[in-house]
Design an enzyme around this catalytic site. Sequence first.
Site, PDB file in Angstrom:
ATOM      1  CE  LYS A 170      44.756  -9.554   4.244  1.00 11.86           C
ATOM      2  NZ  LYS A 170      45.640  -9.065   5.319  1.00 11.86           N
ATOM      3  CB  SER A 207      45.968  -5.347   4.201  1.00 13.85           C
ATOM      4  OG  SER A 207      46.473  -6.459   4.917  1.00 13.85           O
ATOM      5  CB  SER A 227      46.889  -6.427   8.074  1.00 13.26           C
ATOM      6  OG  SER A 227      47.410  -5.405   7.266  1.00 13.26           O
TER       7      SER A 227
END
Length: 484
Positions: free
Chosen positions: A81, A156, A180
């Site tokens: 990420k 996310s 997330s």
Amino acid sequence: MPAMDNDWGLVADIASSVRSGRVSAISLVNKSFELIEKNKSYQTIIAVLKKEAVMRAKMIDRAVAKNEDPGLLAGVPFIAKDNFLVAGADTTAASNMLVGFNPPYQSSVINRLEAAGAICVAKANLDAFAHGASTENSDFFVSKNPYDQNRVPGGSSGGSAAAVALQLAPFALGSDTGGSIRQPASFCGLFGLKPTYGLVSRSGVVAMGSSLDCIGPLCSNVTDAALILDVISGKDELDSTTIDKDRSGYSKGLKPAPLKGMKIGLIKEYMGEGIQTEVKQAVVSTVDKLKKSGAIVSEISLPSLPLALACYYIICPAEVSSNLSRYDGVRYGFSADEATNLEESYLLSRGRGFGMEAKRRIMIGTYVLSSGYYDAYYRKAQTVRTKIINDFNRAFADVDLLIGPVAPTTAFKIGSKNQDPLAMYLSDVMTVAASLAGIPAASLPIDKDNDGLPIGLQLMTSQRQDKRLLSAALSIESMTGYSL
Ligand code: GLN
């Protein structure tokens, strides 16, 4: 929808084929690059680390040729990420604020993975600063769900989840502050693990809510997650909140926990109104299967859970407002050149660098921490947090495992919630409690809805019982047969 068969195979097998010289690391990273290119329309990737990954792959192949040990994860490509600091690419956290920020050091988890021979091939999209549940808050672009391009992959860590579901790499790293890792894993049909708070170092990961942030893997299956946890977990002197890992490790000797006699609690508060019928049905039918396998499943009530979302949306923004204060236009990232004095530089740099959601959280956070409102909001939220922790402790005195849905719905349509922050926050209603309590929690795919969209089951155990969680997940995975 592209083929979803797991053609990478198990991470342990990939690494052993590299170690034995049957497969070269360079061929694996090239495979990732090709797939990333082919699946561009899903918009999962912010940056590709071509030069660094090729260099690392060659190093691994040379080590194999010289009979040196290239590590437990030799040659295995992975995606991080874009809130993980990785050498060789900017770390943007998908925010305009950090465009052009080239990190001077790497995240501890990246160092550990590299030391084990794994190779970071790309940085994945996310909601800016990890604020969100859909990747629609990314300042750059929206990632698409691999099962339906009109839907979100969750957030996310939506870019990471969609990338693994598309098989761009065998696994990805995500961060989970209020769901997330788990929610995008659920939306994309993956196993996503949020370990016990502190089990994995946060050093070198862009901070969101420091008492909540957890790092974990998004994988095609439980076995891979256990191996990755082995590599990334444990004390780190760069993060004082880290704890020791389980001495026996997570993957070694990991066996499916016997379902017969296992005491499981189905969380009552997560099975009420507002939950999509198919999600509820999938959980109920898994409960039936568990009972048939001999598990003792009972409904269990945690009375403070209905307060968890409100509590999270006080504590999280409070910590966000504090963590984001370092972006002052002086030390990091975006700086408004035309400012003529310091005050103006703060205003212009922060005003332009931050997106809407970051600003909203900064304002809420500053408000709940301000002297007149601290007692009314922040202190009360901390009291509620303690009640939630006590509820979990009471529940785990009676059961080994708690289960429930991960989110009230399957992947929703792009654009359906992003104009209404409260509607978006509601999709976190089932994940935030485990974050507040710091307990390990995971999402495991159990079924699909009528539109063919994945449905995840949430599993939770008490703090430091990550191994127990993994072995229970392994049993349920083989019972439902739903891994990639
Ligand atoms: N969706 C939640 C939020 O917006 C969780 C985000 C996260 O875990 N990073 O805060």
